[in-house]
Design a protein around this motif. Structure first.
Motif, PDB file in Angstrom:
ATOM      1  N   HIS A  92      16.301  -1.812   1.447  1.00 26.30           N
ATOM      2  CA  HIS A  92      17.703  -1.868   1.918  1.00 26.30           C
ATOM      3  C   HIS A  92      18.702  -1.684   0.550  1.00 26.30           C
ATOM      4  N   SER A  94       6.167   1.350  -4.155  1.00 23.09           N
ATOM      5  CA  SER A  94       5.748   2.261  -3.150  1.00 23.09           C
ATOM      6  C   SER A  94       4.570   2.860  -3.152  1.00 23.09           C
ATOM      7  N   MET A 143       6.450 -11.046  -0.222  1.00 26.17           N
ATOM      8  CA  MET A 143       7.180 -11.131   0.721  1.00 26.17           C
ATOM      9  C   MET A 143       7.066 -12.354   1.752  1.00 26.17           C
ATOM     10  N   ASP A 144       5.984 -12.932   1.874  1.00 25.99           N
ATOM     11  CA  ASP A 144       5.695 -14.055   2.178  1.00 25.99           C
ATOM     12  C   ASP A 144       6.419 -15.280   1.593  1.00 25.99           C
ATOM     13  N   LEU A 163      10.050 -15.339   2.579  1.00 28.22           N
ATOM     14  CA  LEU A 163      10.400 -15.696   3.683  1.00 28.22           C
ATOM     15  C   LEU A 163      10.077 -17.396   3.913  1.00 28.22           C
ATOM     16  N   MET A 188       6.992   3.456   2.341  1.00 24.08           N
ATOM     17  CA  MET A 188       8.138   2.658   2.440  1.00 24.08           C
ATOM     18  C   MET A 188       9.594   3.667   2.545  1.00 24.08           C
ATOM     19  N   ASP A 210      12.479   5.223   4.421  1.00 25.11           N
ATOM     20  CA  ASP A 210      13.684   4.602   4.783  1.00 25.11           C
ATOM     21  C   ASP A 210      14.034   4.625   6.220  1.00 25.11           C
ATOM     22  N   VAL A 261      13.926   2.173   9.110  1.00 24.73           N
ATOM     23  CA  VAL A 261      14.191   0.914   8.713  1.00 24.73           C
ATOM     24  C   VAL A 261      15.573   0.679   9.494  1.00 24.73           C
ATOM     25  N   VAL A 262      15.681  -0.659   9.836  1.00 20.58           N
ATOM     26  CA  VAL A 262      16.716  -1.083  10.497  1.00 20.58           C
ATOM     27  C   VAL A 262      17.783  -1.115   9.515  1.00 20.58           C
ATOM     28  N   ASP A 275       4.592 -13.864   9.357  1.00 22.34           N
ATOM     29  CA  ASP A 275       3.845 -14.291   8.340  1.00 22.34           C
ATOM     30  C   ASP A 275       2.423 -14.682   8.788  1.00 22.34           C
ATOM     31  N   PHE A 276       1.426 -13.770   8.679  1.00 22.36           N
ATOM     32  CA  PHE A 276       0.207 -13.971   9.386  1.00 22.36           C
ATOM     33  C   PHE A 276      -1.149 -14.363   8.513  1.00 22.36           C
ATOM     34  N   VAL A 288      -4.061  -6.309  13.249  1.00 20.40           N
ATOM     35  CA  VAL A 288      -3.035  -5.792  12.552  1.00 20.40           C
ATOM     36  C   VAL A 288      -3.618  -5.447  10.966  1.00 20.40           C
ATOM     37  N   VAL A 297      -3.154  -2.101   9.172  1.00 20.98           N
ATOM     38  CA  VAL A 297      -2.262  -1.778   7.926  1.00 20.98           C
ATOM     39  C   VAL A 297      -3.092  -1.355   6.837  1.00 20.98           C
ATOM     40  N   ARG A 321       1.581  -0.020   8.533  1.00 24.28           N
ATOM     41  CA  ARG A 321       1.825  -0.430   7.305  1.00 24.28           C
ATOM     42  C   ARG A 321       3.533  -0.621   7.467  1.00 24.28           C
ATOM     43  N   VAL A 339       4.860  -2.839   9.867  1.00 22.90           N
ATOM     44  CA  VAL A 339       4.800  -4.337   9.866  1.00 22.90           C
ATOM     45  C   VAL A 339       5.609  -4.668   8.544  1.00 22.90           C
ATOM     46  N   PHE A 340       5.777  -3.719   7.731  1.00 22.20           N
ATOM     47  CA  PHE A 340       6.859  -4.439   6.542  1.00 22.20           C
ATOM     48  C   PHE A 340       8.384  -4.271   7.009  1.00 22.20           C
ATOM     49  N   MET A 363       8.492  -7.795   8.894  1.00 25.93           N
ATOM     50  CA  MET A 363       8.575  -8.766   7.845  1.00 25.93           C
ATOM     51  C   MET A 363      10.090  -8.794   7.470  1.00 25.93           C
ATOM     52  N   ASP A 364      10.583  -7.515   7.052  1.00 21.50           N
ATOM     53  CA  ASP A 364      11.737  -7.600   6.525  1.00 21.50           C
ATOM     54  C   ASP A 364      12.705  -8.209   7.749  1.00 21.50           C
ATOM     55  N   GLN A 386      12.099 -10.574   9.742  1.00 22.55           N
ATOM     56  CA  GLN A 386      12.202 -12.104   9.678  1.00 22.55           C
ATOM     57  C   GLN A 386      12.666 -12.448   8.711  1.00 22.55           C
ATOM     58  N   LEU A 387      12.737 -11.727   7.464  1.00 19.50           N
ATOM     59  CA  LEU A 387      13.132 -12.361   6.274  1.00 19.50           C
ATOM     60  C   LEU A 387      14.898 -12.414   6.430  1.00 19.50           C
TER      61      LEU A 387
END
Lengths: 242, 242
Positions: A94, A117, A134-135, A138, B1, B3, B6-7, B91-92, B116, B120, B127, B130-131, B134-135, B137-138
């Motif tokens: 982003h 990437s 990333m973890d 977080l 990666m 875009d 991506v949200v 975060d696994f 997963v 991944v 992949r 999952v990225f 994670m994003d 979550q962050l």
DNA sequence: CGTTATATTGAAGCTCATCAATGAGCGTGG
DNA sequence: CCACGCTCATTGATGAGCTTCAATATAACG
């Protein structure tokens, strides 16, 4: 997703550096090759601003970098304080949502978005590395929101000092830790005013929990009580001499 | 990666669901095949507890799930409220650091850690997926710490209501939004007391910013003022009738 | 030295937590 | 159907804690 080089969880501590300086540099070079760029800045300089296109991953090698946003009312909210070994801006899909400013002289490594990437797509090792970063981010964010919620000012300040403390080398006396941030920076990080931060620091000093020989350096004097405070004590349990 | 999926960042809103219900299910099946497990829970039941080994990714299909920790003093800190479309525990690579409890009847999808991990490693699509999680979550964590820092109780409550609001369908009247959480839950999320939450809700009602016909449902009545509040207004700008 | 930036300290006021009482909603059993 | 108990929300009174405004002190630097 091997657990091998995952940073173990340490309560009350946000993402610690995962390897030594040299080890980290070697690791970066081996994973990302010549794409690793060294970037330095003087105090006050920005690595990027809110709204800039995603730049990739940044890792602090020396010094401190703050990640902050500005609210409509002009208030500054410091989201993260990145110190040696910490990463920032790992969320690379982003435009940047925070400003990254060098607080002290600061050296960083920059892994450009494209290089990351590519490496992530082809190298499992690199993928693992980035997942860990990333973890780390977080966890830093969670730590911060835990810090902010429902803790009193004295608890926030104690937790903050424990967080930035440079722990003693094996066996040695605990060294003085420099406080790189101004009171106003700490306040913007903890969601307090600079006056309150000052008062709390001096209260901790008066109570013998810390030594504060200069306004910008301290040492933990009573670790047990500091830890108890930074966790979540009953309000009354930190009785102060009146 | 890429875009592509991506949200996009939406200020004042944490991670929104990224696709429709059906689309998400299809996506999950195609990426993780039969490894996708449907898990349901009644109110109060836990999906996992702090300290449990990492279980993988969870995605809420229906209902609400809270992610919380308990402090030493017995206080509960709700870190995240996951609603339909939200993910949790992405975060696994670590034991869980939070408790995951169904607040309402809740249906989830569970992607086991190993599945997963495999996907991944082999599937760029997975992949990427999952990225993004994670994003998500962050961003949710950052949103929360922004919510907590330096905002007054009235601002926190306004921001909270805006966050959980179900926006109106195209053209239609804004519907009443159910408040699935009890006052004490909201308080533990915002770092306030339940009494303060109650007072602020009723203050917003009295001032005409919201309608609150029942204690567990509301509607935004004055969106402009709500937005202004939830951003970061000068204290004086929200003048209340005395 | 004088000047500027930062930190400390004091006093007053406001916000929020705390303690306590009351009210509303809902299910259960008489 | 109503009385009862239970849970949750509301409302009030009081005080502690933090912010705000203001004054002073300390440090850094020319």
């Amino acid at each position: 997703m091997a657990d091998g080089d995952v940073v173990r969880f340490r309560p009350q501590r946000p993402a610690p550096p995962q390897t030594s300086q040299q080890g980290l540099e070697d690791r970066l070079k081996s994973l990302f090759g010549s794409a690793v760029i060294a970037v330095s800045a003087f105090p006050g300089q920005h690595f990027f601003l809110e709204g800039d296109p995603a730049s990739g991953i940044h890792i602090v090698r020396r010094g401190s970098v703050i990640l902050y946003s500005i609210t409509e009312a002009g208030g500054r909210h410091i989201q993260q304080i990145a110190r040696a070994g910490d990463c920032f801006a790992v969320d690379f899909s982003h435009p940047h949502r925070l400003n990254a400013q060098a607080l002290t002289e600061a050296d960083t490594w920059h892994l450009p978005r494209r290089a990351v990437s590519l490496a992530v797509d082809s190298e499992p090792e690199a993928r693992n590395f980035v997942f860990n970063l990333m973890d780390q981010q977080l966890r830093a964010a969670r730590f911060k929101s835990e810090l902010l919620s429902s803790r009193s000012a004295i608890q926030k300040c104690a937790a903050f000092l424990l967080t930035i403390e440079q722990p003693a080398g094996a066996g040695g006396e605990a060294p003085l830790t420099r406080i790189a941030l101004k009171r106003v920076d700490i306040a913007d990080y903890l969601g307090l005013t600079l006056e309150t931060v000052s008062r709390m620091f001096n209260r901790l000093k008066k109570e013998g929990l810390i030594e504060l020989p200069r306004h910008d350096a301290f040492r933990i004097a009573d670790r047990a009580r500091m830890n108890a405070l930074a966790r979540d004590l009953q309000p009354g349990e930190f009785a102060l001499a009146s």
